[in-house]
Design an enzyme around this catalytic site. Structure first.
Site, PDB file in Angstrom:
ATOM      1  N   PRO A  88       0.815  -1.225   0.000  1.00 37.15           N
ATOM      2  CA  PRO A  88       0.000   0.000   0.000  1.00 37.15           C
ATOM      3  C   PRO A  88       0.848   1.274   0.000  1.00 37.15           C
ATOM      4  CG  PRO A  88      -0.227  -1.187   2.092  1.00 37.15           C
ATOM      5  CD  PRO A  88       0.576  -2.051   1.188  1.00 37.15           C
ATOM      6  N   GLU A 115       3.188  -7.399   8.795  1.00 38.29           N
ATOM      7  CA  GLU A 115       3.374  -5.948   8.867  1.00 38.29           C
ATOM      8  C   GLU A 115       4.162  -5.410   7.683  1.00 38.29           C
ATOM      9  OE1 GLU A 115       2.023  -3.592  11.136  1.00 38.29           O
ATOM     10  OE2 GLU A 115       0.825  -5.416  11.203  1.00 38.29           O
ATOM     11  N   ARG A 153      -3.788  -8.343 -20.452  1.00 42.00           N
ATOM     12  CA  ARG A 153      -4.737  -7.973 -21.509  1.00 42.00           C
ATOM     13  C   ARG A 153      -4.171  -6.928 -22.459  1.00 42.00           C
ATOM     14  NH1 ARG A 153      -7.860  -3.904 -20.815  1.00 42.00           N
ATOM     15  NH2 ARG A 153      -9.826  -4.676 -21.603  1.00 42.00           N
ATOM     16  N   ASP A 168     -10.689   1.096 -24.264  1.00 42.95           N
ATOM     17  CA  ASP A 168     -11.093   0.869 -22.878  1.00 42.95           C
ATOM     18  C   ASP A 168     -11.207   2.155 -22.091  1.00 42.95           C
ATOM     19  OD1 ASP A 168     -11.053  -1.828 -23.005  1.00 42.95           O
ATOM     20  OD2 ASP A 168      -9.035  -2.045 -22.200  1.00 42.95           O
TER      21      ASP A 168
HETATM   22  N1  ADE Z   1      -0.727  -5.230   0.043  1.00 47.53           N
HETATM   23  C1  ADE Z   1      -1.598  -4.864   0.996  1.00 47.53           C
HETATM   24  N2  ADE Z   1      -2.371  -3.853   0.596  1.00 47.53           N
HETATM   25  C2  ADE Z   1      -1.983  -3.548  -0.682  1.00 47.53           C
HETATM   26  C3  ADE Z   1      -2.393  -2.582  -1.633  1.00 47.53           C
HETATM   27  N3  ADE Z   1      -3.364  -1.707  -1.384  1.00 47.53           N
HETATM   28  N4  ADE Z   1      -1.761  -2.569  -2.821  1.00 47.53           N
HETATM   29  C4  ADE Z   1      -0.767  -3.433  -3.085  1.00 47.53           C
HETATM   30  N5  ADE Z   1      -0.328  -4.359  -2.219  1.00 47.53           N
HETATM   31  C5  ADE Z   1      -0.936  -4.426  -1.024  1.00 47.53           C
END
Ligand code: ADE
Length: 233
Positions: A88, A115, A153, A168
């Site tokens: 994330p 974590e 794709r 697209d």
């Molecule tokens: N691992 C955990 N959350 C994630 C996300 N939002 N994007 C990519 N990998 C992740």
């Protein structure tokens, strides 16, 4: 296009990879997805792949040794091609990033869990970090599938029609225009007359207008980004 996925739960990707378009693409040899279980490279007695964080705190951290051994064992030292950590904290995944990644013959996708991964993996092994959105998943596996799907794709031949991906949503910088199929009337809701007119110039004009209207209503942020002119064939 070849994908190498490094994960503690590689089997979790299989059902999706074995369905529909990705399954056919693999059967045709257009894509190849190799799944690697990081645990196989753990050499300690209990094949431990995570440990407590230095400095204390909750949660476990993925250890560096099995991750380096797995990625370098499969891709060489230094690894051949991009090594992408799914996290994330990564750069946001967009259609543009998918198109950029599709230029490579081979991608390695590293799925984090717990974590996160030891910082030395980020600093000295990984070449790119990608997030699929501002939310936290239990692991990077779903994110890796999203990247594999969007990049596959765009790989020539994977979509049936030659120009399958060109119009697209997002590929043009705009959301896509509405689609209709038969019947021309369903529960008294009629398909717009212009689509039945057979006039290709009018249809193209209508589609472009609709794409703009839709983008303006739903995603005005995209219009700021792309001042580019788009035309539908
Ligand atoms: N691992 C955990 N959350 C994630 C996300 N939002 N994007 C990519 N990998 C992740």
């Amino acid at each position: 296009m070849r994908f190498d996925v490094f994960s503690l739960f590689p089997e979790s990707l299989l059902p999706y990879l074995k369905s529909s378009i990705l399954k056919r693409a693999a059967q045709q040899g257009l894509i190849e997805v190799r799944l690697h279980n990081i645990r196989h490279w753990a050499t300690n007695r209990h094949r431990m792949t995570d440990d407590v964080p230095y400095g204390g705190g909750s949660g476990m951290v993925m250890k560096p040794e099995p991750i380096f051994a797995a990625v370098e064992g499969v891709l060489g030292t230094p690894p051949n091609g991009p090594v992408i950590l799914m996290t994330p904290q990564g750069r946001p995944f967009t259609q543009r990033v998918a198109a950029e990644l599709a230029q490579h013959p081979r991608l390695a996708l590293l799925c984090g869990h717990y974590e996160g991964v030891d910082e030395r993996v980020r600093a000295h092994l990984v070449t790119d970090e990608i997030s699929i959105g501002d939310y936290v998943l239990t692991g990077g596996e779903l994110a890796a599938l999203v990247v594999i799907d969007a990049v596959s794709r765009l790989t020539p031949g994977v979509l049936g029609a030659e120009d399958g991906a060109q119009n697209d949503s997002h590929a043009t910088g705009l959301l896509e225009y509405p689609h209709y199929t038969r019947p021309a009337e369903f529960r008294s809701w009629r398909v717009p007359d212009v689509l039945l007119s057979g006039n290709h110039a009018r249809i193209a004009h209508w589609r472009q207008e609709q794409a703009l209207k839709r983008t303006r209503e739903r995603r005005p942020d995209l219009l700021d980004e792309s001042q580019q002119q788009t035309t539908y064939k």
